[in-house]
Motif scaffolding. Structure first.
Motif, PDB file in Angstrom:
ATOM      1  N   LEU A 187     -30.190  11.431   5.599  1.00 16.87           N
ATOM      2  CA  LEU A 187     -29.970  12.238   3.742  1.00 16.87           C
ATOM      3  C   LEU A 187     -28.302  11.728   3.938  1.00 16.87           C
ATOM      4  O   LEU A 187     -27.438  11.763   4.108  1.00 16.87           O
TER       5      LEU A 187
ATOM      6  N   LEU B 246     -25.236  13.218   0.724  1.00 17.57           N
ATOM      7  CA  LEU B 246     -24.898  13.571  -0.161  1.00 17.57           C
ATOM      8  C   LEU B 246     -23.635  12.711  -0.946  1.00 17.57           C
ATOM      9  O   LEU B 246     -23.401  12.393  -0.529  1.00 17.57           O
ATOM     10  N   TRP B 247     -23.719  12.777  -2.767  1.00 15.49           N
ATOM     11  CA  TRP B 247     -23.226  12.189  -3.435  1.00 15.49           C
ATOM     12  C   TRP B 247     -22.932  13.124  -4.439  1.00 15.49           C
ATOM     13  O   TRP B 247     -23.156  13.762  -4.572  1.00 15.49           O
TER      14      TRP B 247
ATOM     15  N   VAL C  96     -20.325  19.847   4.719  1.00 15.76           N
ATOM     16  CA  VAL C  96     -21.016  19.717   5.308  1.00 15.76           C
ATOM     17  C   VAL C  96     -21.486  19.725   6.864  1.00 15.76           C
ATOM     18  O   VAL C  96     -23.360  20.265   7.334  1.00 15.76           O
TER      19      VAL C  96
ATOM     20  N   ALA D 294     -32.242  19.848   1.986  1.00 17.01           N
ATOM     21  CA  ALA D 294     -30.818  18.968   0.962  1.00 17.01           C
ATOM     22  C   ALA D 294     -30.369  20.562  -0.177  1.00 17.01           C
ATOM     23  O   ALA D 294     -29.312  20.866   0.061  1.00 17.01           O
TER      24      ALA D 294
ATOM     25  N   LEU E  80     -26.924  22.541   1.829  1.00 16.31           N
ATOM     26  CA  LEU E  80     -26.116  21.454   1.974  1.00 16.31           C
ATOM     27  C   LEU E  80     -25.570  22.334   0.255  1.00 16.31           C
ATOM     28  O   LEU E  80     -24.318  21.835   0.426  1.00 16.31           O
ATOM     29  N   ILE E  81     -26.771  21.445  -1.104  1.00 16.99           N
ATOM     30  CA  ILE E  81     -26.303  21.218  -2.534  1.00 16.99           C
ATOM     31  C   ILE E  81     -25.173  23.152  -2.120  1.00 16.99           C
ATOM     32  O   ILE E  81     -24.208  22.753  -3.292  1.00 16.99           O
TER      33      ILE E  81
ATOM     34  N   CYS F 225     -22.822  18.376  -6.373  1.00 16.21           N
ATOM     35  CA  CYS F 225     -22.846  17.145  -5.711  1.00 16.21           C
ATOM     36  C   CYS F 225     -25.075  17.174  -5.770  1.00 16.21           C
ATOM     37  O   CYS F 225     -26.077  18.117  -6.720  1.00 16.21           O
ATOM     38  N   GLN F 226     -25.574  15.639  -5.771  1.00 12.61           N
ATOM     39  CA  GLN F 226     -26.692  15.255  -5.648  1.00 12.61           C
ATOM     40  C   GLN F 226     -26.791  15.110  -3.586  1.00 12.61           C
ATOM     41  O   GLN F 226     -26.650  14.630  -3.154  1.00 12.61           O
ATOM     42  N   VAL F 227     -28.663  15.427  -3.217  1.00 10.92           N
ATOM     43  CA  VAL F 227     -28.617  15.048  -2.381  1.00 10.92           C
ATOM     44  C   VAL F 227     -29.845  13.879  -2.822  1.00 10.92           C
ATOM     45  O   VAL F 227     -31.425  14.065  -3.318  1.00 10.92           O
TER      46      VAL F 227
ATOM     47  N   ALA G  38     -30.522   9.380  -3.698  1.00 11.60           N
ATOM     48  CA  ALA G  38     -28.708  10.829  -3.915  1.00 11.60           C
ATOM     49  C   ALA G  38     -29.151  10.211  -5.470  1.00 11.60           C
ATOM     50  O   ALA G  38     -28.783  11.684  -5.960  1.00 11.60           O
TER      51      ALA G  38
END
Length: 532
Positions: free
Chosen positions: A23, A25-26, A104, A137, A140-141, A152-154, A167
């Motif tokens: 995964l 995360l960006w 995270v 996902a 975490l967002i 953020c995006q996952v 992501a």
């Protein structure tokens, strides 16, 4: 602020990749986000980060105003007059990203920082605990938005490369379908930040390979034989495979580097000084065993017994400089975070979590500029050679003006300015492009259809077109096509110098040659170069 984009399952076919399921995360436009947070500018304001007077990152509102990566500052401000300008600061980006990684880590173990703005997490255990990958996902967002205040995006996929691109599209790629997901994406996706693959991407475009699927369709042995070395890793990524095969050898036990301090580290400048020394020791220890590190664990122990651990994952093996950078960034993040340790750091340890063969770090001389440390060491070595053998003992080629291929190359002593002097002159009689790829002077015999030697007049006209060519005493090969002649005349007409004539020929068997001879009754033809 939570990102409202949903995770969209994608992919149809299945192909087991052997790459770990991750995964990613960006945080979009992280350099701009970090710069704005440090400067206190409004998040919605159009902003851009500049390095060397060019845009390296810009916000969404700036892109809507016409600003893009690589644009000059003057052009960017002309298109968007209200643009907020920030200077590139990797230390700032890494320091302010630590709260995101910590958020995270509160929900998932095994967090790895790929670069400021991107973290990777193994999916298996956490997804099972929280009820599936999509649920993990979304969790975490929400966690990053609540604790770090960052959007953020996952994305989830097999392998770091596919998961990073997923992501950027907020996509969940089913297991085994990374290759299907990657196939339609543009080949420009290979040039991710820190990879420096602009030259490879440009070459693939010129060859007509516009998508990752087209590049992946090439045979691996052809990629290894016809492209630069970094193309092998890129090819594996385009196929959805692990970036490198596993290293099948026992690792030496003494790769870990530990440094203890009599006086605990409390300040960032102290950590920066320690990071450089520790990074050099760590890199030298791996190099002695022919290894390089791609996943680095940084462990800090404080005077109160607290232990902080952070893992950095890298697409390319770490050099001494990049190792020191990550140690410095991480120490700054720990020492300046809101939940900073209650005491100073008394011990730092570097553990290589993943290593590859050290040949992955062997750069060509033309690649020295990618690593400042390597460039500096190479420069000092070349200066020492000049001191022993003279200034002309070390030279670099420079393409300048001239009529023939050999005449256009000037050798510049190392350290002197590299500036073309005569490239813009007209050069009558100059050989048109393309130039020969190999300069290999060899005697040749050029005959016409009846077996006579081909001659050229002073007016630049061949008596008869070439029909057969024999090179260095070999068999005569039939000429399939020819171009020329190009006559090289002396610069001063009054000088009585023989005229030089050049022709290009394509021989039976696909052999292309550049031939030259002096104008006269008995021309002696010579192969000047070949087009391989």
């Amino acid at each position: 602020m939570r990102n409202t984009r949903s995770l969209v399952p994608t992919g149809l076919g299945r192909e087991m990749s052997g790459a770990p399921r991750l995964l990613v995360l960006w945080c979009p436009d992280w350099p701009v986000v970090a710069a704005g947070a440090a400067a206190g500018t409004p998040p919605a304001a159009p902003a851009a980060v500049f390095s060397g007077n060019r845009v390296v990152a810009c916000s969404a509102s700036a892109r809507r105003g016409g600003v893009g990566r690589g644009m000059r500052r003057r052009d960017a401000q002309a298109r968007c007059p209200e643009l907020v300008v920030h200077q590139h600061d990797p230390d700032r980006d890494a320091r302010l990203f630590e709260p995101v990684a910590a958020a995270v880590e509160r929900q998932a173990v095994g967090v790895e920082v790929v670069r400021p703005g991107v973290v990777a997490v193994p999916v298996g255990g956490a997804a099972g605990y929280f009820g599936g990958e999509a649920a993990l996902a979304e969790l975490l967002i929400d966690e990053v938005a609540a604790r770090a205040g960052v959007e953020c995006q996952v994305g989830i996929a097999d392998g770091l490369f596919a998961a990073t691109l997923a992501a950027r599209r907020a996509a969940l790629v089913p297991a085994g379908e990374a290759a299907k997901f990657l196939a339609p994406l543009p080949v420009t996706e290979l040039n991710q930040p820190g990879d420096d693959r602009g030259e490879l991407v440009g070459l693939l475009h010129r060859l007509g390979l516009r998508t990752l699927g087209a590049f992946a369709a090439l045979a691996e042995r052809d990629v290894a034989g016809r492209f630069p070395r970094d193309a092998i890793v890129a090819h594996r990524q385009a196929r959805g495979l692990a970036e490198r095969p596993p290293l099948r050898r026992a690792l030496p036990p003494d790769l870990t580097v530990t440094e203890e301090f009599d006086h605990p580290l409390h300040r960032v400048d102290e950590a920066a000084f320690v990071a450089k020394t520790l990074g050099e020791r760590f890199f030298a220890g791996l190099a002695n065993h022919g290894l390089a590190c791609t996943r680095l664990a940084i462990v800090a122990v404080t005077e109160a017994g607290e232990e902080r651990v952070r893992v950095w994952r890298c697409a390319e093996p770490l050099t001494a400089r990049s190792t020191a950078d990550r140690v410095r960034w991480q120490c700054e993040g720990w020492l300046t975070a809101r939940d900073r340790p209650t005491a100073g750091i008394v011990r730092l340890r570097l553990d290589p979590e993943e290593v590859v063969g050290g040949q992955a770090l062997q750069l060509q001389l033309g690649s020295m500029g990618r690593d400042a440390d390597a460039a500096e060491r190479a420069g000092r070595a070349l200066v020492r050679i000049q001191g022993l053998l003279g200034p002309d003992a070390v030279v670099t080629p420079l393409l300048d003006g001239g009529r023939g291929p050999a005449e256009r190359v000037r050798l510049i002593p190392w350290g002197e300015p590299r500036r073309p002097v005569t490239a813009d002159r007209p050069w009558p009689g100059r050989l048109p492009a393309p130039s020969p790829t190999v300069l290999s002077p060899r005697p040749a015999v050029v005959l016409d259809a009846v077996g006579d030697v081909v001659r050229c007049s002073a007016r630049g006209e061949l008596g008869y077109p070439p029909a057969f060519v024999a090179v260095d005493g070999g068999p005569s090969l039939r000429v399939l096509g020819s171009a020329g002649p190009w006559v090289l005349r002396p610069a001063l007409p009054s000088r009585r110098e023989p005229l030089l004539v050049r022709i290009q020929v394509v021989l039976d068997g696909g052999i292309a040659l550049l031939l030259k001879a002096f104008v006269g009754d008995d021309p002696q033809w010579t192969v000047e170069g070949s087009y391989d």
